[in-house]
Motif scaffolding. Sequence first.
Motif, PDB file in Angstrom:
ATOM      1  N   GLU A  59      43.255   4.927  -1.271  1.00 51.62           N
ATOM      2  CA  GLU A  59      42.354   4.478  -0.225  1.00 51.62           C
ATOM      3  C   GLU A  59      42.966   4.409   1.144  1.00 51.62           C
ATOM      4  N   ASP A  60      44.295   4.006   1.044  1.00 48.04           N
ATOM      5  CA  ASP A  60      45.226   3.638   2.197  1.00 48.04           C
ATOM      6  C   ASP A  60      45.634   4.826   3.113  1.00 48.04           C
ATOM      7  N   PRO A  61      45.173   5.294   3.982  1.00 49.45           N
ATOM      8  CA  PRO A  61      45.651   6.753   4.693  1.00 49.45           C
ATOM      9  C   PRO A  61      47.273   6.350   5.079  1.00 49.45           C
ATOM     10  N   ASP A  62      47.709   4.848   5.194  1.00 50.49           N
ATOM     11  CA  ASP A  62      49.256   4.899   5.592  1.00 50.49           C
ATOM     12  C   ASP A  62      50.084   4.794   4.275  1.00 50.49           C
ATOM     13  N   ALA A  63      49.516   4.785   2.992  1.00 51.78           N
ATOM     14  CA  ALA A  63      50.387   4.774   1.878  1.00 51.78           C
ATOM     15  C   ALA A  63      51.338   6.002   1.814  1.00 51.78           C
ATOM     16  N   PRO A  64      52.588   5.580   1.574  1.00 52.56           N
ATOM     17  CA  PRO A  64      53.561   6.686   1.607  1.00 52.56           C
ATOM     18  C   PRO A  64      53.272   7.709   0.537  1.00 52.56           C
ATOM     19  N   ARG A  65      52.472   7.168  -0.673  1.00 53.85           N
ATOM     20  CA  ARG A  65      52.538   8.291  -1.714  1.00 53.85           C
ATOM     21  C   ARG A  65      51.244   7.812  -2.240  1.00 53.85           C
ATOM     22  N   SER A  66      50.680   8.834  -2.868  1.00 54.35           N
ATOM     23  CA  SER A  66      49.163   8.568  -3.699  1.00 54.35           C
ATOM     24  C   SER A  66      49.104   9.805  -4.680  1.00 54.35           C
ATOM     25  N   LEU A  67      48.017   9.565  -5.479  1.00 46.86           N
ATOM     26  CA  LEU A  67      47.590  10.645  -6.334  1.00 46.86           C
ATOM     27  C   LEU A  67      47.602  12.159  -5.715  1.00 46.86           C
ATOM     28  N   ARG A  68      47.002  11.759  -4.309  1.00 42.56           N
ATOM     29  CA  ARG A  68      46.905  13.321  -3.500  1.00 42.56           C
ATOM     30  C   ARG A  68      47.967  13.746  -2.922  1.00 42.56           C
ATOM     31  N   SER A  69      49.232  13.111  -2.894  1.00 46.87           N
ATOM     32  CA  SER A  69      50.270  13.654  -2.008  1.00 46.87           C
ATOM     33  C   SER A  69      51.419  14.229  -2.768  1.00 46.87           C
ATOM     34  N   PHE A  70      51.287  14.725  -3.933  1.00 49.23           N
ATOM     35  CA  PHE A  70      52.049  15.354  -4.818  1.00 49.23           C
ATOM     36  C   PHE A  70      51.785  16.861  -4.851  1.00 49.23           C
ATOM     37  N   SER A  71      52.668  17.737  -4.927  1.00 46.85           N
ATOM     38  CA  SER A  71      52.231  19.216  -5.146  1.00 46.85           C
ATOM     39  C   SER A  71      52.615  19.437  -6.749  1.00 46.85           C
ATOM     40  N   HIS A  72      53.381  18.683  -7.619  1.00 51.88           N
ATOM     41  CA  HIS A  72      53.660  19.034  -8.923  1.00 51.88           C
ATOM     42  C   HIS A  72      53.157  17.696  -9.854  1.00 51.88           C
ATOM     43  N   LEU A  73      52.506  18.079 -10.950  1.00 57.20           N
ATOM     44  CA  LEU A  73      52.168  17.171 -11.723  1.00 57.20           C
ATOM     45  C   LEU A  73      53.396  16.152 -12.457  1.00 57.20           C
ATOM     46  N   TYR A  74      54.372  16.692 -12.496  1.00 59.93           N
ATOM     47  CA  TYR A  74      55.304  15.935 -13.079  1.00 59.93           C
ATOM     48  C   TYR A  74      55.886  14.793 -11.972  1.00 59.93           C
ATOM     49  N   GLU A  75      55.574  15.127 -10.635  1.00 61.02           N
ATOM     50  CA  GLU A  75      55.809  13.895  -9.686  1.00 61.02           C
ATOM     51  C   GLU A  75      54.808  13.124  -9.614  1.00 61.02           C
ATOM     52  N   VAL A  76      53.679  13.241 -10.213  1.00 58.57           N
ATOM     53  CA  VAL A  76      52.543  12.335 -10.379  1.00 58.57           C
ATOM     54  C   VAL A  76      53.072  11.447 -11.553  1.00 58.57           C
ATOM     55  N   ALA A  77      53.390  12.126 -12.634  1.00 55.20           N
ATOM     56  CA  ALA A  77      53.743  11.318 -13.824  1.00 55.20           C
ATOM     57  C   ALA A  77      55.043  10.241 -13.338  1.00 55.20           C
ATOM     58  N   GLU A  78      55.828  10.665 -12.628  1.00 50.14           N
ATOM     59  CA  GLU A  78      56.981   9.830 -12.204  1.00 50.14           C
ATOM     60  C   GLU A  78      56.535   8.696 -11.391  1.00 50.14           C
ATOM     61  N   TYR A  79      55.428   8.901 -10.295  1.00 55.42           N
ATOM     62  CA  TYR A  79      55.069   8.098  -9.505  1.00 55.42           C
ATOM     63  C   TYR A  79      54.190   6.978 -10.242  1.00 55.42           C
ATOM     64  N   ILE A  80      53.506   7.433 -11.293  1.00 57.75           N
ATOM     65  CA  ILE A  80      52.708   6.631 -12.020  1.00 57.75           C
ATOM     66  C   ILE A  80      53.509   5.712 -13.019  1.00 57.75           C
ATOM     67  N   GLY A  81      54.708   6.066 -13.415  1.00 52.11           N
ATOM     68  CA  GLY A  81      55.463   5.585 -14.145  1.00 52.11           C
ATOM     69  C   GLY A  81      56.227   4.373 -13.293  1.00 52.11           C
ATOM     70  N   GLU A  82      56.686   4.584 -12.098  1.00 57.35           N
ATOM     71  CA  GLU A  82      57.038   3.707 -11.291  1.00 57.35           C
ATOM     72  C   GLU A  82      55.904   2.470 -10.918  1.00 57.35           C
ATOM     73  N   VAL A  83      54.767   2.858 -10.834  1.00 61.87           N
ATOM     74  CA  VAL A  83      53.776   1.784 -10.523  1.00 61.87           C
ATOM     75  C   VAL A  83      53.593   1.083 -11.606  1.00 61.87           C
ATOM     76  N   LEU A  84      53.705   1.889 -12.898  1.00 58.23           N
ATOM     77  CA  LEU A  84      53.408   0.977 -14.197  1.00 58.23           C
ATOM     78  C   LEU A  84      54.537  -0.032 -14.358  1.00 58.23           C
ATOM     79  N   VAL A  85      55.759   0.270 -14.066  1.00 59.94           N
ATOM     80  CA  VAL A  85      56.954  -0.548 -14.219  1.00 59.94           C
ATOM     81  C   VAL A  85      56.947  -1.856 -13.222  1.00 59.94           C
ATOM     82  N   SER A  86      56.406  -1.577 -12.159  1.00 64.01           N
ATOM     83  CA  SER A  86      56.243  -2.493 -11.320  1.00 64.01           C
ATOM     84  C   SER A  86      55.042  -3.377 -11.446  1.00 64.01           C
ATOM     85  N   SER A  87      54.215  -2.859 -11.932  1.00 66.29           N
ATOM     86  CA  SER A  87      52.869  -3.684 -12.676  1.00 66.29           C
ATOM     87  C   SER A  87      53.432  -4.542 -13.659  1.00 66.29           C
TER      88      SER A  87
END
Lengths: 277, 277
Positions: free
Chosen positions: A68-96
């Motif tokens: 929802e944040d247009p200024d967010a550096p990354r989001s589920l919409r910003s990647f071109s490859h699914l494995y990048e999405v998986a890595e991003y989700i992994g990072e969010v999971l670890v920080s959570s």
Amino acid sequence: MTYCVGIEVDEGLIFAADTRTSASFDDVRVYRKMHIFEFPGDRVFVIMSAGNLATTQLTLSRLKRDLEDPDAPRSLRSFSHLYEVAEYIGEVLVSSQARVSDEAQQSGVSVQSTLILGGQIAGERPGLYLVYPLGNCIATSPETPYLQIGESKYGKPILDRIIRASTSLEDAARCALVSLDSTIRSNLSVGMPIDMALIKAGDLRITQKMRLEADTPLYAEIHDTWSRKLEAAVHSLPSFPWEQGRSTEPVVASAGPRVPPRRTAPRLDPGDVQGQQ
Amino acid sequence: MTYCVGIEVDEGLIFAADTRTSASFDDVRVYRKMHIFEFPGDRVFVIMSAGNLATTQLTLSRLKRDLEDPDAPRSLRSFSHLYEVAEYIGEVLVSSQARVSDEAQQSGVSVQSTLILGGQIAGERPGLYLVYPLGNCIATSPETPYLQIGESKYGKPILDRIIRASTSLEDAARCALVSLDSTIRSNLSVGMPIDMALIKAGDLRITQKMRLEADTPLYAEIHDTWSRKLEAAVHSLPSFPWEQGRSTEPVVASAGPRVPPRRTAPRLDPGDVQGQQ
């Protein structure tokens, strides 16, 4: 506990999840463990979760905030490859997990969660990943076309025996429901209703989704008839050498009158005089 | 690890056990886990074991010693009721564990074993007991007609769905083999060959026993055809609402050409570029 399964076949992806969370036997709730992020025509993701509920909810909230944040550096919409999405989700999971782990570690509560991510981004094939609490992940492979999280053992044999790349999307979905039903029957911490979603390859949206309650006709019929179908299959297995002249014709399974109740007591139960461990 | 299952139906008892013991991945051996004590016309017992091999062997040696010693105050031949035999075996088990536990507890090795005892004494119905490491035991009941020890989860759903008091002895035996086969397929620590024994109620001896290797024709055929039978059963489950005009006729499962190899790689595997946890 939890049981979620994701399956990848040539025709697309299947997701199925139970909805029971339990902190103890007397703290049982219904929570959705299947979360859908859909951008029709561009990309579609399904995330399923097992483990600490607070960690899961925090992870999902952060994924939504980034979207929802247009200024967010990354989001589920910003990647071109699914494995990048998986890595991003992994990072969010670890920080959570890290946010609460200091206090939690003192109390002995595990704050870890494990996720399944599946979906498709335009220009790619669909894909399916298991994201570990450490943030790393594995994908399905030709030899391992499904991924499970939570209480996975009861429902694994049926998947091992049936799921191949060529299995149709709907047969794979029926197989997932049987896998869930077997687990729910064997483990109290996994419970109805069941959430299910299908993504047909190339649709770039959720093709079908449903919530199945115990009295949903489709599920009730699977639950009621599967035992009879298995019984017919067992009966049609080869005879032992001493069973001369036995018919291996399947007993009638898909039609005919209902099977009688599972079992009535044929005799006194010697177990009642013994202590139960 | 180990997987043993005992089943009680109206017609009698079925016992099935794997034979793999493993102290670690590179210390794997074949040991019989099914032990028969047969006094035809008077009484017959089958004991299956899971857990520490040394404890199990000591327990069995002591049972045999008591049998051979005419001055022993108690032995497998001296009781009139099966539950007394279960209690006696429990006591021998506890004392066998106690003999080694002092040194063992320092090394972190568990010396506990769990046993299944089944059989029949003249004048009684057949019976089946699970003997815990504490020496206490539980019997089967009308609602729980089977008992498992070891790696029990993978093989449980098929038993839950099929075994009833009215199931024939041979169908229950086929079901036990499928339960073993599912477990062997899913867990490396459970392995071939399989020992199986049947006791028909009133026979007061082992009615049938066999050791099944992977290439024993009966077992090979069960192993090869069960997936196809399950696939046909899944396919014949009810259609989803969107599957208009679909045939739920079972796909040909018990005849016809062999199913092709499980899966060939249809595409590059994205998992290969990811770390494996």
